[in-house]
Design a protein around this motif. Structure first.
Motif, PDB file in Angstrom:
ATOM      1  N   PHE A 197      44.694  45.076  46.165  1.00  0.00           N
ATOM      2  CA  PHE A 197      45.486  44.662  44.961  1.00  0.00           C
ATOM      3  C   PHE A 197      46.500  45.569  44.142  1.00  0.00           C
TER       4      PHE A 197
ATOM      5  N   CYS B 183      47.375  36.597  46.311  1.00  0.00           N
ATOM      6  CA  CYS B 183      47.637  35.768  45.458  1.00  0.00           C
ATOM      7  C   CYS B 183      48.522  36.084  44.315  1.00  0.00           C
TER       8      CYS B 183
ATOM      9  N   CYS C  26      47.951  35.603  40.527  1.00  0.00           N
ATOM     10  CA  CYS C  26      47.067  35.643  39.246  1.00  0.00           C
ATOM     11  C   CYS C  26      47.753  37.004  38.898  1.00  0.00           C
TER      12      CYS C  26
ATOM     13  N   SER D 118      43.140  34.422  47.549  1.00  0.00           N
ATOM     14  CA  SER D 118      41.932  34.461  46.837  1.00  0.00           C
ATOM     15  C   SER D 118      42.324  33.759  45.867  1.00  0.00           C
TER      16      SER D 118
ATOM     17  N   LYS E  81      35.230  30.255  46.658  1.00  0.00           N
ATOM     18  CA  LYS E  81      35.430  31.395  45.456  1.00  0.00           C
ATOM     19  C   LYS E  81      35.216  30.658  44.512  1.00  0.00           C
TER      20      LYS E  81
ATOM     21  N   TYR F 209      34.141  38.041  37.100  1.00  0.00           N
ATOM     22  CA  TYR F 209      35.608  38.812  37.521  1.00  0.00           C
ATOM     23  C   TYR F 209      35.975  39.417  35.943  1.00  0.00           C
TER      24      TYR F 209
ATOM     25  N   PHE G 211      38.021  43.254  36.425  1.00  0.00           N
ATOM     26  CA  PHE G 211      39.107  43.110  37.321  1.00  0.00           C
ATOM     27  C   PHE G 211      39.868  42.530  36.406  1.00  0.00           C
ATOM     28  N   ARG G 212      39.820  41.056  36.047  1.00  0.00           N
ATOM     29  CA  ARG G 212      40.945  40.740  35.184  1.00  0.00           C
ATOM     30  C   ARG G 212      41.150  41.845  33.905  1.00  0.00           C
TER      31      ARG G 212
ATOM     32  N   ARG H 111      39.606  29.103  35.283  1.00  0.00           N
ATOM     33  CA  ARG H 111      40.216  28.607  36.603  1.00  0.00           C
ATOM     34  C   ARG H 111      39.716  27.442  36.979  1.00  0.00           C
TER      35      ARG H 111
ATOM     36  N   GLN I  35      38.767  26.784  41.262  1.00  0.00           N
ATOM     37  CA  GLN I  35      37.809  27.327  42.351  1.00  0.00           C
ATOM     38  C   GLN I  35      36.867  27.124  41.461  1.00  0.00           C
TER      39      GLN I  35
ATOM     40  N   LYS J  32      32.104  34.381  47.355  1.00  0.00           N
ATOM     41  CA  LYS J  32      32.584  35.068  45.813  1.00  0.00           C
ATOM     42  C   LYS J  32      32.199  34.394  44.599  1.00  0.00           C
TER      43      LYS J  32
ATOM     44  N   SER K 231      33.583  42.836  40.617  1.00  0.00           N
ATOM     45  CA  SER K 231      33.308  43.841  39.304  1.00  0.00           C
ATOM     46  C   SER K 231      32.714  43.773  38.183  1.00  0.00           C
TER      47      SER K 231
ATOM     48  N   TYR L  47      32.903  48.114  45.595  1.00  0.00           N
ATOM     49  CA  TYR L  47      33.613  49.092  44.656  1.00  0.00           C
ATOM     50  C   TYR L  47      32.836  50.065  44.804  1.00  0.00           C
TER      51      TYR L  47
HETATM   52  C1  PBG Z   1      42.680  37.061  42.468  1.00  0.00           C
HETATM   53  C2  PBG Z   1      41.683  37.438  42.027  1.00  0.00           C
HETATM   54  C3  PBG Z   1      40.165  37.985  41.426  1.00  0.00           C
HETATM   55  C4  PBG Z   1      39.420  38.748  42.180  1.00  0.00           C
HETATM   56  C5  PBG Z   1      39.894  39.547  43.693  1.00  0.00           C
HETATM   57  N1  PBG Z   1      40.953  38.162  43.615  1.00  0.00           N
HETATM   58  C6  PBG Z   1      40.213  37.341  39.910  1.00  0.00           C
HETATM   59  C7  PBG Z   1      40.094  36.415  39.319  1.00  0.00           C
HETATM   60  O1  PBG Z   1      40.087  35.330  40.925  1.00  0.00           O
HETATM   61  O2  PBG Z   1      40.214  35.824  38.775  1.00  0.00           O
HETATM   62  C8  PBG Z   1      38.442  39.119  41.284  1.00  0.00           C
HETATM   63  C9  PBG Z   1      37.765  40.360  41.719  1.00  0.00           C
HETATM   64  C10 PBG Z   1      36.617  41.251  41.103  1.00  0.00           C
HETATM   65  O3  PBG Z   1      36.551  40.639  40.643  1.00  0.00           O
HETATM   66  O4  PBG Z   1      35.932  42.227  41.860  1.00  0.00           O
HETATM   67  N2  PBG Z   1      42.662  35.615  42.774  1.00  0.00           N
END
Ligand code: PBG
Length: 328
Positions: free
Chosen positions: A79, A120, A122, A165, A195, A201, A204-205, A217, A221, A248, A274, A313
């Motif tokens: 990423f 992606c 984002c 993704s 997804k 998430y 991660f964000r 989203r 999603q 996911k 995450s 992770y």
């Molecule tokens: C990008 C993406 C995300 C994650 C992986 N690719 C975040 C999202 O969709 O908001 C999340 C990974 C994680 O939480 O470990 N779109």
């Protein structure tokens, strides 16, 4: 054979017996470790929301990649963070972006490691959405071209596999067509097929500052309430050319993993996201659960549900535990 003739406890009597009848075995060879690449040099900064995970500049990512290989882990998922964000996420498809540079450097230094890139927008858009925005709407078909460019830039840098993704309709087919057109017909696509629009998430964000600046989203999603739809998403991505399909998050969706497993023979990945990681880390810090045992139990349960590949992770820690012969 009812009790007392049959006793299930007989085979639980000793560690050796339990090992003998253990049905699910976690192995290093099915793990993928995500890495977060940032612009700059000499940066290895721990991510507050993901203790034990780091923002890595390209040079530090190479060092980390070597450690990953030394653990017997076959692949990383990259990423990236840009220098600056804009409405069209331009750095996502810049040939000099942090991810593109990291791909190149890692493949030079550790050619045996499979380098997969997350495709992606984002992390790169100032509005934080995964596609092109028109007012409050996320525009599907205009986004596809940017995703094609992003995937192509990763592959041109040397990526072994791309993993879209974004959850736009038609993106797997669009990326497949683009890669084939440029002669990259041998590069596989791992599709984030099912997804969900998940709260897990969150960490991660925070790590990549990709929280949507308006709305959420849910228009792209999946709804966490739906399972049949996951099978439909997977079938569509397969029809468009996906080589590996993914569910996911993982732990709150073990039923979806099991259901998708029934519906395809393709390799199936599950993303232990995450929030799943952070929950265990946080509870362990508070002394509320045993981190090592919880980690192995969680990962094993994801495998038991039917995955072939786990993106986690925990990858390096899990390998160290497995080598020690640790059990839950
Ligand atoms: C990008 C993406 C995300 C994650 C992986 N690719 C975040 C999202 O969709 O908001 C999340 C990974 C994680 O939480 O470990 N779109």
């Amino acid at each position: 054979m009812p009790f007392p003739t049959y006793r299930t406890r007989r085979l639980r009597e000793s560690p050796a017996l339990r090992r003998l009848v253990q049905e699910t075995h976690l192995t290093p060879s099915e793990l993928i470790l995500p890495l977060f690449i940032v612009p700059g040099h000499g940066i290895r900064q721990e991510i507050a929301s993901l203790p034990g995970q780091y923002h890595l500049s390209v040079d530090q990512a190479v060092t980390e990649a070597k450690a990953v290989v030394d653990h017997g882990i076959p692949a990383v998922l990259l990423f990236g963070l840009p220098e600056s964000k804009d409405p069209l996420g331009r750095e996502a498809y810049s040939p000099t972006g942090a991810v593109q540079q990291a791909v190149h450097a890692i493949k030079q230094a550790v050619p045996a490691l499979v380098v997969i890139t997350d495709v992606c927008l984002c992390e790169y858009t100032d509005h934080g959405h995964c596609g092109v925005v028109d007012g409050e709407r996320i525009v599907n078909d205009l986004t596809l071209e940017l995703l094609q460019r992003t995937a192509l830039s990763h592959v041109e840098a040397g990526a072994d596999m791309v993993a879209p993704s974004d959850m736009m309709d038609g993106r797997v087919g669009a990326i497949r067509a683009c890669l084939d057109d440029k002669g990259y017909y041998q590069i596989p696509i791992m599709a984030y097929a099912a997804k969900y629009a998940s709260s897990f998430y969150g960490p991660f964000r925070e790590a990549v500052q990709s929280t949507p600046q308006f709305g959420d989203r849910r228009s792209y999603q999946m709804d966490p309430a739906n399972a049949r739809e996951a099978v439909r998403e997977v079938q569509l991505d397969i029809a468009e050319g996906a080589d590996i399909v993914m569910v996911k998050p993982a732990l709150p969706y073990l039923d979806v993993i099991a259901r998708v497993r029934q519906s395809t023979d393709l390799p199936l990945a599950a993303y232990n996201v995450s929030g799943e990681y952070a929950m265990i880390k946080a509870a362990a810090r508070l002394g509320w659960l045993d981190e090592e045992r919880a980690m192995l139990e969680a990962l094993t349960s994801i495998k038991r549900a039917g995955e072939d590949i786990i993106i986690t992770y925990f990858a390096k820690e899990a390998v160290r535990l497995l080598e020690r012969g640790a059990v839950w």
